[in-house]
Design a protein around this motif. Structure first.
Motif, PDB file in Angstrom:
ATOM      1  N   LEU A   1      91.688  18.890  14.870  1.00 53.21           N
ATOM      2  CA  LEU A   1      90.775  19.957  14.442  1.00 53.21           C
ATOM      3  C   LEU A   1      89.356  19.433  14.259  1.00 53.21           C
ATOM      4  N   ASP A   2      89.236  18.198  13.791  1.00 58.87           N
ATOM      5  CA  ASP A   2      87.909  17.607  13.602  1.00 58.87           C
ATOM      6  C   ASP A   2      87.185  17.382  14.928  1.00 58.87           C
ATOM      7  N   SER A   3      87.957  17.268  16.002  1.00 61.60           N
ATOM      8  CA  SER A   3      87.346  17.027  17.310  1.00 61.60           C
ATOM      9  C   SER A   3      86.908  18.318  18.008  1.00 61.60           C
ATOM     10  N   ILE A   4      87.293  19.472  17.470  1.00 58.53           N
ATOM     11  CA  ILE A   4      86.981  20.738  18.122  1.00 58.53           C
ATOM     12  C   ILE A   4      85.476  21.001  18.211  1.00 58.53           C
ATOM     13  N   PRO A   5      84.690  20.799  17.127  1.00 60.24           N
ATOM     14  CA  PRO A   5      83.250  21.094  17.261  1.00 60.24           C
ATOM     15  C   PRO A   5      82.564  20.324  18.384  1.00 60.24           C
ATOM     16  N   LEU A   6      82.861  19.022  18.478  1.00 56.27           N
ATOM     17  CA  LEU A   6      82.251  18.227  19.546  1.00 56.27           C
ATOM     18  C   LEU A   6      82.756  18.674  20.906  1.00 56.27           C
ATOM     19  N   ALA A   7      84.054  18.969  21.002  1.00 50.89           N
ATOM     20  CA  ALA A   7      84.619  19.403  22.282  1.00 50.89           C
ATOM     21  C   ALA A   7      84.008  20.734  22.731  1.00 50.89           C
ATOM     22  N   MET A   8      83.846  21.661  21.807  1.00 51.05           N
ATOM     23  CA  MET A   8      83.252  22.947  22.157  1.00 51.05           C
ATOM     24  C   MET A   8      81.810  22.771  22.612  1.00 51.05           C
ATOM     25  N   PHE A   9      81.078  21.881  21.964  1.00 50.44           N
ATOM     26  CA  PHE A   9      79.695  21.643  22.362  1.00 50.44           C
ATOM     27  C   PHE A   9      79.632  21.047  23.768  1.00 50.44           C
ATOM     28  N   MET A  10      80.619  20.219  24.116  1.00 49.61           N
ATOM     29  CA  MET A  10      80.660  19.633  25.453  1.00 49.61           C
ATOM     30  C   MET A  10      81.107  20.656  26.502  1.00 49.61           C
ATOM     31  N   LEU A  11      81.823  21.685  26.062  1.00 50.89           N
ATOM     32  CA  LEU A  11      82.265  22.712  27.001  1.00 50.89           C
ATOM     33  C   LEU A  11      81.139  23.687  27.372  1.00 50.89           C
ATOM     34  N   LEU A  12      80.086  23.712  26.575  1.00 50.31           N
ATOM     35  CA  LEU A  12      78.980  24.631  26.850  1.00 50.31           C
ATOM     36  C   LEU A  12      78.369  24.417  28.237  1.00 50.31           C
ATOM     37  N   PRO A  13      77.956  23.184  28.588  1.00 46.76           N
ATOM     38  CA  PRO A  13      77.383  23.010  29.935  1.00 46.76           C
ATOM     39  C   PRO A  13      78.392  23.259  31.051  1.00 46.76           C
ATOM     40  N   ILE A  14      79.685  23.047  30.761  1.00 44.24           N
ATOM     41  CA  ILE A  14      80.701  23.323  31.779  1.00 44.24           C
ATOM     42  C   ILE A  14      80.783  24.821  32.044  1.00 44.24           C
ATOM     43  N   PHE A  15      80.764  25.600  30.970  1.00 44.40           N
ATOM     44  CA  PHE A  15      80.788  27.054  31.138  1.00 44.40           C
ATOM     45  C   PHE A  15      79.525  27.534  31.843  1.00 44.40           C
ATOM     46  N   ALA A  16      78.386  26.941  31.486  1.00 43.01           N
ATOM     47  CA  ALA A  16      77.130  27.304  32.155  1.00 43.01           C
ATOM     48  C   ALA A  16      77.177  26.952  33.637  1.00 43.01           C
ATOM     49  N   PHE A  17      77.823  25.836  33.966  1.00 44.93           N
ATOM     50  CA  PHE A  17      77.956  25.442  35.371  1.00 44.93           C
ATOM     51  C   PHE A  17      78.835  26.435  36.131  1.00 44.93           C
ATOM     52  N   ILE A  18      79.877  26.939  35.479  1.00 40.93           N
ATOM     53  CA  ILE A  18      80.720  27.960  36.113  1.00 40.93           C
ATOM     54  C   ILE A  18      79.908  29.223  36.387  1.00 40.93           C
ATOM     55  N   LEU A  19      79.080  29.604  35.418  1.00 41.67           N
ATOM     56  CA  LEU A  19      78.196  30.753  35.647  1.00 41.67           C
ATOM     57  C   LEU A  19      77.255  30.503  36.813  1.00 41.67           C
ATOM     58  N   LYS A  20      76.756  29.290  36.909  1.00 45.58           N
ATOM     59  CA  LYS A  20      75.857  28.938  38.006  1.00 45.58           C
ATOM     60  C   LYS A  20      76.556  29.084  39.356  1.00 45.58           C
ATOM     61  N   LEU A  21      77.841  28.714  39.406  1.00 44.41           N
ATOM     62  CA  LEU A  21      78.587  28.830  40.656  1.00 44.41           C
ATOM     63  C   LEU A  21      78.744  30.289  41.080  1.00 44.41           C
ATOM     64  N   PHE A  22      78.960  31.174  40.109  1.00 46.91           N
ATOM     65  CA  PHE A  22      79.159  32.587  40.429  1.00 46.91           C
ATOM     66  C   PHE A  22      77.846  33.339  40.598  1.00 46.91           C
ATOM     67  N   TYR A  23      76.778  32.818  40.014  1.00 45.80           N
ATOM     68  CA  TYR A  23      75.464  33.468  40.116  1.00 45.80           C
ATOM     69  C   TYR A  23      74.435  32.438  40.572  1.00 45.80           C
ATOM     70  N   ILE A  24      74.711  31.834  41.710  1.00 47.23           N
ATOM     71  CA  ILE A  24      73.909  30.711  42.181  1.00 47.23           C
ATOM     72  C   ILE A  24      72.471  31.105  42.484  1.00 47.23           C
ATOM     73  N   ARG A  25      72.227  32.354  42.794  1.00 45.54           N
ATOM     74  CA  ARG A  25      70.870  32.811  43.112  1.00 45.54           C
ATOM     75  C   ARG A  25      70.229  33.571  41.944  1.00 45.54           C
ATOM     76  N   LYS A  26      70.824  33.492  40.772  1.00 45.12           N
ATOM     77  CA  LYS A  26      70.332  34.244  39.623  1.00 45.12           C
ATOM     78  C   LYS A  26      69.731  33.311  38.565  1.00 45.12           C
ATOM     79  N   GLY A  27      68.737  32.552  38.946  1.00 41.55           N
ATOM     80  CA  GLY A  27      68.028  31.747  37.969  1.00 41.55           C
ATOM     81  C   GLY A  27      68.452  30.298  37.943  1.00 41.55           C
ATOM     82  N   LYS A  28      67.731  29.537  37.138  1.00 42.15           N
ATOM     83  CA  LYS A  28      67.992  28.109  36.990  1.00 42.15           C
ATOM     84  C   LYS A  28      69.212  27.872  36.106  1.00 42.15           C
ATOM     85  N   PHE A  29      69.653  26.623  36.093  1.00 50.48           N
ATOM     86  CA  PHE A  29      70.811  26.264  35.265  1.00 50.48           C
ATOM     87  C   PHE A  29      70.529  26.530  33.786  1.00 50.48           C
TER      88      PHE A  29
END
Length: 357
Positions: free
Chosen positions: A236-264
């Protein structure tokens, strides 16, 4: 006509003395530190942040995609910064969640203690069954008054025997090809054997790698403490850091689906606000569970399911695409993240929690 100059105490720059504020850093000219200045500035700064938070919080929860769209378009001073919003709400959530997690840790330790006591009882029963004639001890027909009593005694014997067999089967564990006899290890620990002797008995070799040796060390630590709650707490103590690391991964997934819709960074802004919304919803659920013991599960399920519709309407507004296309993309994004990224993260978190608790 030349004007006199004064020096700023903050940035040491000179400016015209008639100016009330330093034109370089903005500090008030000739500002003397008094109790009024100290507490007035503190209160003003606090409520200015607080006001921006509430101006941002309600649109965040009720208008999906509105805040990231406003922030990307340049309206950034009237709303709380996306990273600041995420950090603030996540801190509130994990503070509230700590009350729930503490109970879970205590329940796990209590359950392990109960299982250990039951296993000791079953082992004692096995010794008695092996030394004595089970039929004579448990099924003496001359002492039985009716057929129902005979059937009950037989069922009791079968239950005890099956339970003992299950304990024997589970006493030899295989973890990453590590075979350990739990009963023998417990006996050696009770006898005061050294860690080196225990490691040899468990099968650890000097040629084993770091991770394998670490695994042996943590397994032995668990055998000594019998505290599964400690592992859960580390997870449970590792969840905050893990969630923070998942943020750029989720943003990268958005970038893949909206590759022409703005910068990363635009996708990252949307991600910060979206995860802030999730932690806001989780916070409400935790509060509801804390004050309402029998909180209906269907309400929790419905609230959790609302996160998908929030994502759907959020990408619809932020990326300015049609309902059908937005629904398809939000469904694909949710499926990819929940079925691949998140389970992998949970496995890694669980492994790290066990290795370093």
């Amino acid at each position: 006509m030349s004007r006199s100059l004064k020096k700023c105490n903050n940035c040491i720059q000179q400016f015209e003395s008639h100016l009330p504020f330093c034109p370089y850093c903005g500090q008030k000219a000739g500002d003397q530190l008094t109790l009024n200045v100290l507490f007035n500035n503190t209160i003003n700064n606090y409520f200015s942040v607080d006001a921006r938070f509430f101006k941002s919080f309600f649109p965040l929860m009720l208008k999906p995609g509105h805040l990231p769209k406003q922030f990307v378009s340049g309206k950034r001073l009237m709303y709380l910064h996306p990273a600041q919003m995420y950090l603030f709400i996540s801190i509130v959530f994990f503070f509230l969640f700590s009350f729930v997690s503490r109970k879970q840790v205590e329940n796990i330790d209590s359950a392990i203690k109960k299982d250990i006591e039951q296993s000791h009882f079953y082992r004692d029963s096995l010794k008695k069954v092996s030394k004595e004639n089970p039929t004579e001890k448990y099924v003496n027909k001359s002492d039985l008054k009716n057929e129902d009593s005979l059937r009950l005694r037989k069922q009791q014997l079968v239950q005890v025997t099956d339970s003992v067999q299950n304990v024997n089967k589970s006493s030899s564990n295989s973890i990453f090809n590590i075979d350990i006899n739990e009963m023998e290890i417990d006996s050696m620990i009770a006898a005061g054997a050294s860690d080196e002797e225990l490691y040899r008995k468990m099968g650890m070799k000097t040629s084993d790698g770091y991770l394998t040796k670490r695994m042996y060390k943590q397994i032995l630590k668990f055998f000594k403490t019998k505290s599964g709650g400690t592992i859960l707490q580390a997870f449970l103590d590792s969840i905050p850091l893990a969630m923070f690391m998942l943020l750029p991964i989720f943003a990268f997934i958005l970038k893949l689906f909206y590759i022409r819709k703005g910068k990363f960074v635009h996708h990252l802004v949307f991600t910060f606000y979206f995860f802030a919304f999730l932690f806001g919803v989780f916070s409400f659920l935790v509060i509801a569970n804390l004050i309402w013991k029998d909180f209906p599960g269907w309400i929790m399920t419905l609230t959790m399911f609302s996160a998908f519709f929030y994502l759907f309407f959020g990408v619809k507004r932020f990326y300015d695409q049609g309902y059908i296309l937005s629904f398809i993309k939000s469904s694909a994004i949710s499926f990819f993240f929940l079925s691949m990224v998140l389970p992998f993260a949970v496995v890694i978190m669980g492994l790290m929690a066990f290795l370093f608790y």
